[in-house]
Design a protein around this motif. Structure first.
Motif, PDB file in Angstrom:
ATOM      1  N   GLN A  55       0.772  -1.229   0.000  1.00 25.88           N
ATOM      2  CA  GLN A  55       0.000   0.000   0.000  1.00 25.88           C
ATOM      3  C   GLN A  55       0.813   1.294   0.000  1.00 25.88           C
ATOM      4  N   ILE A  56       2.113   1.233   0.174  1.00 20.01           N
ATOM      5  CA  ILE A  56       2.929   2.451   0.167  1.00 20.01           C
ATOM      6  C   ILE A  56       3.576   2.591  -1.209  1.00 20.01           C
ATOM      7  N   VAL A  57       3.494   3.794  -1.762  1.00 13.41           N
ATOM      8  CA  VAL A  57       4.025   4.059  -3.097  1.00 13.41           C
ATOM      9  C   VAL A  57       5.244   4.962  -2.971  1.00 13.41           C
ATOM     10  N   GLY A  58       6.351   4.542  -3.578  1.00 15.06           N
ATOM     11  CA  GLY A  58       7.574   5.339  -3.577  1.00 15.06           C
ATOM     12  C   GLY A  58       7.967   5.734  -4.988  1.00 15.06           C
ATOM     13  N   LEU A  59       8.920   6.640  -5.084  1.00 13.47           N
ATOM     14  CA  LEU A  59       9.422   7.105  -6.381  1.00 13.47           C
ATOM     15  C   LEU A  59      10.665   6.299  -6.746  1.00 13.47           C
ATOM     16  N   ALA A  60      10.581   5.490  -7.766  1.00 12.04           N
ATOM     17  CA  ALA A  60      11.731   4.720  -8.225  1.00 12.04           C
ATOM     18  C   ALA A  60      12.665   5.594  -9.053  1.00 12.04           C
ATOM     19  N   ASP A  61      12.091   6.503  -9.825  1.00 14.62           N
ATOM     20  CA  ASP A  61      12.869   7.370 -10.708  1.00 14.62           C
ATOM     21  C   ASP A  61      12.022   8.592 -11.003  1.00 14.62           C
ATOM     22  N   ALA A  62      12.629   9.752 -11.042  1.00 15.89           N
ATOM     23  CA  ALA A  62      11.904  10.977 -11.371  1.00 15.89           C
ATOM     24  C   ALA A  62      12.862  11.958 -12.028  1.00 15.89           C
ATOM     25  N   ALA A  63      12.343  12.684 -13.014  1.00 17.38           N
ATOM     26  CA  ALA A  63      13.181  13.647 -13.728  1.00 17.38           C
ATOM     27  C   ALA A  63      12.333  14.780 -14.270  1.00 17.38           C
ATOM     28  N   LYS A  64      12.924  15.958 -14.323  1.00 18.70           N
ATOM     29  CA  LYS A  64      12.313  17.076 -15.030  1.00 18.70           C
ATOM     30  C   LYS A  64      12.731  16.956 -16.486  1.00 18.70           C
ATOM     31  N   GLY A  65      11.956  17.544 -17.356  1.00 20.78           N
ATOM     32  CA  GLY A  65      12.294  17.497 -18.772  1.00 20.78           C
ATOM     33  C   GLY A  65      11.326  18.325 -19.579  1.00 20.78           C
ATOM     34  N   LYS A  66      11.310  18.057 -20.872  1.00 16.84           N
ATOM     35  CA  LYS A  66      10.405  18.788 -21.765  1.00 16.84           C
ATOM     36  C   LYS A  66      10.144  17.940 -23.000  1.00 16.84           C
ATOM     37  N   PHE A  67       9.118  18.324 -23.715  1.00 12.01           N
ATOM     38  CA  PHE A  67       8.815  17.689 -24.982  1.00 12.01           C
ATOM     39  C   PHE A  67       9.277  18.608 -26.103  1.00 12.01           C
ATOM     40  N   LEU A  96       7.024   4.747 -10.481  1.00 10.55           N
ATOM     41  CA  LEU A  96       6.679   4.420  -9.095  1.00 10.55           C
ATOM     42  C   LEU A  96       6.978   2.958  -8.769  1.00 10.55           C
ATOM     43  N   TYR A  97       7.096   2.669  -7.494  1.00 14.56           N
ATOM     44  CA  TYR A  97       7.162   1.297  -6.994  1.00 14.56           C
ATOM     45  C   TYR A  97       6.337   1.233  -5.718  1.00 14.56           C
ATOM     46  N   ARG A  98       5.971   0.028  -5.309  1.00 14.85           N
ATOM     47  CA  ARG A  98       5.158  -0.140  -4.109  1.00 14.85           C
ATOM     48  C   ARG A  98       5.869  -1.041  -3.118  1.00 14.85           C
ATOM     49  N   TYR A  99       5.642  -0.762  -1.836  1.00 13.48           N
ATOM     50  CA  TYR A  99       6.242  -1.571  -0.769  1.00 13.48           C
ATOM     51  C   TYR A  99       5.362  -1.521   0.470  1.00 13.48           C
ATOM     52  N   GLN A 100       5.676  -2.384   1.418  1.00  9.60           N
ATOM     53  CA  GLN A 100       4.944  -2.422   2.684  1.00  9.60           C
ATOM     54  C   GLN A 100       5.915  -2.287   3.830  1.00  9.60           C
TER      55      GLN A 100
END
Length: 101
Positions: A36-48, A97-101
């Motif tokens: 039930q807990i959601v974490g950030l596996a990877d995140a980045a700013k960017g543009k199209f 995202l990834y999920r863990y308990q």
């Protein structure tokens, strides 16, 4: 005087999203069975550009911690992490995202 915040999310596959926003914080929660807990596996700013995603700098650490009281966040099935969008937007961020308990 505060500015109105907004965001839009577009799915990029399982547990991956492009999110554009300004003046908001975005948190994630599980909506299907499993951990039930959601974490950030990877995140980045960017543009199209010309319809292609151009990845910019990674966001992590103080850029993604929304709640430093990790025990309190965990008690509410939260990781304490999310995406921040300031008043200099709209900014586009990609997150996996990834999920863990």
């Amino acid at each position: 005087m505060s500015s109105l915040g907004y965001a839009i999310a577009i799915a990029d596959g399982p547990d991956a999203y492009y999110i554009a926003g300004r003046n908001v914080q975005v948190t994630f929660s599980a909506n299907t069975p499993g951990p039930q807990i959601v974490g950030l596996a990877d995140a980045a700013k960017g543009k199209f550009e010309n319809g292609r995603w151009i990845r910019g700098r990674n966001v992590n650490g103080d850029d993604v911690v929304l709640d430093y009281n990790q025990a309190s966040a965990a008690a509410n099935n939260q990781s304490g992490s999310g995406l921040m969008f300031g008043s200099d937007g709209p900014i586009v961020q990609w997150v996996k995202l990834y999920r863990y308990q």
